[in-house]
Enzyme design. Structure first.
Site, mmCIF file in Angstrom:
data_model
loop_
_atom_site.group_PDB
_atom_site.id
_atom_site.type_symbol
_atom_site.label_atom_id
_atom_site.label_comp_id
_atom_site.label_asym_id
_atom_site.label_seq_id
_atom_site.Cartn_x
_atom_site.Cartn_y
_atom_site.Cartn_z
ATOM 1 N N SER A 130 31.737 39.490 11.558
ATOM 2 C CA SER A 130 32.309 40.665 11.653
ATOM 3 C C SER A 130 33.945 40.297 11.828
ATOM 4 O O SER A 130 34.251 39.460 11.385
ATOM 5 C CB SER A 130 32.241 41.017 13.365
ATOM 6 O OG SER A 130 32.920 40.017 14.006
ATOM 7 N N LYS A 131 34.559 41.504 11.766
ATOM 8 C CA LYS A 131 36.262 41.290 11.656
ATOM 9 C C LYS A 131 36.701 40.630 12.699
ATOM 10 O O LYS A 131 37.656 39.762 12.439
ATOM 11 C CB LYS A 131 36.682 42.672 11.779
ATOM 12 C CG LYS A 131 38.434 42.648 11.835
ATOM 13 C CD LYS A 131 38.968 44.143 11.622
ATOM 14 C CE LYS A 131 40.212 44.424 12.214
ATOM 15 N NZ LYS A 131 41.258 43.185 12.160
#
Ligand code: GLU
Length: 504
Positions: A261-262
């Site tokens: 994920s970011k």
């Protein structure tokens, strides 16, 4: 494989494209090129609530930066356009109606409130709410209303959706990567295909477009695997041949637990997007391009997220990837993202570049910082001396900045190690040696200085270390006579004099 390989990358423009999306695009591109096929970009923007300004341009720019442009898509109209679903709006309803006619779909008039109540009731009984064969006759739909009741509701403008009615059976589906899967379709829900706002849902639009665009292979992320049974049933119900499917493994966090994920990138300091994303009112995210990565390195790294060539070779050009790519070598388990390995690919690609290519980039970076660099030729020579140790253009400032600006500070540790009581005298004498030398090439300077050191019967370190310190400001850098020769005799002398003044 037939010559008619047509594959598509079908992102929704809901924000910047994650590198997982770029990997999907890349595998589609490689597969298309390998089979002399066509790579299509389709923008799936039926959900206007999630539409983000600038996202489509970002997707196109990302593909171009990676050197994997599409053959058909927005702005490159082929015979199968338009390529934005919002521009295809009017094509979908007739297929929803066809499904109703075939008995594979029905109208449903349930209000959001009624559905919410049904959901609450199910939850009260500790059941997950699912609208399908086991309860569809308890709802307000064209299976429970008479034809005239349905017509009456439509005439008075009641909201309705069209729901799919999956045939109940054991369905065999085949994924090129996962192989055969058996699905009990009684577990599926009656998915909404067409919404009250007159727009299709993802599922309907997706299969209609794949059919109309004559897509031969659907290559997409594993998160769509659960939709595959529904899609296959939709093809069957419309009497269409389904494309082949290949679901690519997830890209996992560096720890291997869960999807990348970011937040992982923010925490560990690496980008999860190809390009920087800087929305007007929103959070800025870093990108590989702006962080100094080469597209070749990013593509090479992405290719290895879930695919392997079956050999030891790791460095691949895009053309080599096209030649070697096959779905048979795509793994079916998740691919761990490794930021260190990504840097390694970058380093490999960085040093392979011509000095002149790196030189041009470095000259630009020097200019941006207002540092005078003389000529590009000079920069290229400097780059040739230090390139091996760099991973990014940015590293060259530290590795080679002293070629352009004289040190004004001296590394303390290096100074105490190399600058002794008698150093100033030695350096003054050496200035005379350098000034006398006519040959100011690296070899000429080296011969003169080393000859003099021998004559004086001094230790080499006693001279070479302070000389390097004077020219560089620290004890690192390439051959000291290469440095002296490149910056010139005059500047060499000036720097030694400055060091004598400063260090005594
Ligand atoms: N629009 C979907 C997405 O955003 C496409 C999935 C598919 O390729 O079918 O990923």
């Amino acid at each position: 494989m037939s010559a008619d390989v047509r594959v598509r990358f079908a992102p929704s423009p809901t924000g910047p494209l994650h590198i997982g999306g770029v990997r999907t695009a890349l595998f589609n591109y490689l597969f298309a090129k390998k089979h002399n096929g066509t790579f299509i970009l389709r923008i799936e923007d039926t959900d206007q609530n999630r539409y983000v300004e600038g996202a489509e341009d970002y997707i196109v720019e990302s593909l171009n930066w990676c050197n994997i442009p599409y053959d058909e898509g927005p702005g490159k109209d082929g015979v199968y356009g338009p390529y934005r679903q919002s521009e295809r709006k009017n094509r979908y309803k007739k297929y929803a109606l066809q499904l109703i006619e075939n008995g594979a779909a029905y109208y449903a008039f349930d209000t959001p409130e009624e559905l919410a109540t049904a959901r609450e009731n199910a939850e009260a009984n500790k059941e997950t709410f699912i609208y399908n064969h086991h309860n569809r006759l308890n709802f307000t739909n064209s299976l429970t209303l008479t034809e005239s009741e349905v017509q009456e509701r439509m005439d008075r403008g009641d909201d309705y959706v069209i729901r799919f009615k999956p045939e109940i059976k054991t369905l065999f589906i085949f994924d090129e990567i996962r192989k055969g899967i058996e699905i009990d379709t009684s577990l599926l829900d009656d998915k909404v295909l067409f919404k009250s706002d007159g727009m299709p849902t993802y599922h309907l639009a997706n299969i209609v477009d794949d059919h109309e665009m004559k897509i031969s292979h659907v290559i997409r992320g594993e998160e769509w695997l659960p939709s595959m049974a529904l899609h296959v049933l939709l093809y069957e119900s419309l009497n269409w041949d389904a494309p082949k499917f290949a679901h690519l493994p997830l890209i996992l966090k560096p720890t291997g637990k869960g999807k990348l994920s970011k937040r992982d990138g923010d925490k560990m300091g690496f980008p999860v997007f190809p390009l920087e994303w800087n929305p007007e009112n929103g959070e800025k995210s870093s990108g590989y391009r702006e962080d100094g990565y080469l597209p070749e390195a990013v593509v090479n790294m992405l290719a290895f997220l879930g695919w392997n060539p079956g050999t030891e070779q790791e460095i691949f050009t895009l053309d080599e990837l096209v030649q070697s790519f096959s779905l048979d070598h795509v793994n079916n388990s998740g691919a761990k993202f490794d930021p260190e390995k990504t840097k390694w690919f970058q380093q490999q690609w960085f040093v392979q570049q011509d000095d002149a290519v790196v030189g041009t980039a470095f000259a630009k970076a020097l200019q941006a910082k207002g540092i005078e660099y003389g000529s590009e030729e000079f920069v290229n020579i400097v780059v040739g001396l230090v390139k091996e140790r760099a991973v990014f253009v940015e590293d060259l400032f530290e590795l080679a900045g002293f070629f352009f600006t004289a040190p004004i500070e001296f590394d303390e540790k290096a100074a105490s190690k190399s600058w002794k009581e008698d150093t100033a005298d030695i350096m003054n004498n050496m200035i005379a040696v350098i000034q006398k030398t006519e040959d100011d090439s690296a070899v000429g300077l080296s011969d003169a200085v080393k000859g003099w050191i021998k004559e004086q019967e001094m230790g080499f370190g006693k001279v070479m270390m302070p000389l390097r310190l004077s020219l560089v400001g620290s004890l690192m850098g390439p051959d000291v006579f290469e440095i002296a020769s490149l910056i010139g005799k005059q500047e060499t002398v000036r720097r030694i004099q400055f060091a004598i003044e400063k260090l005594g």
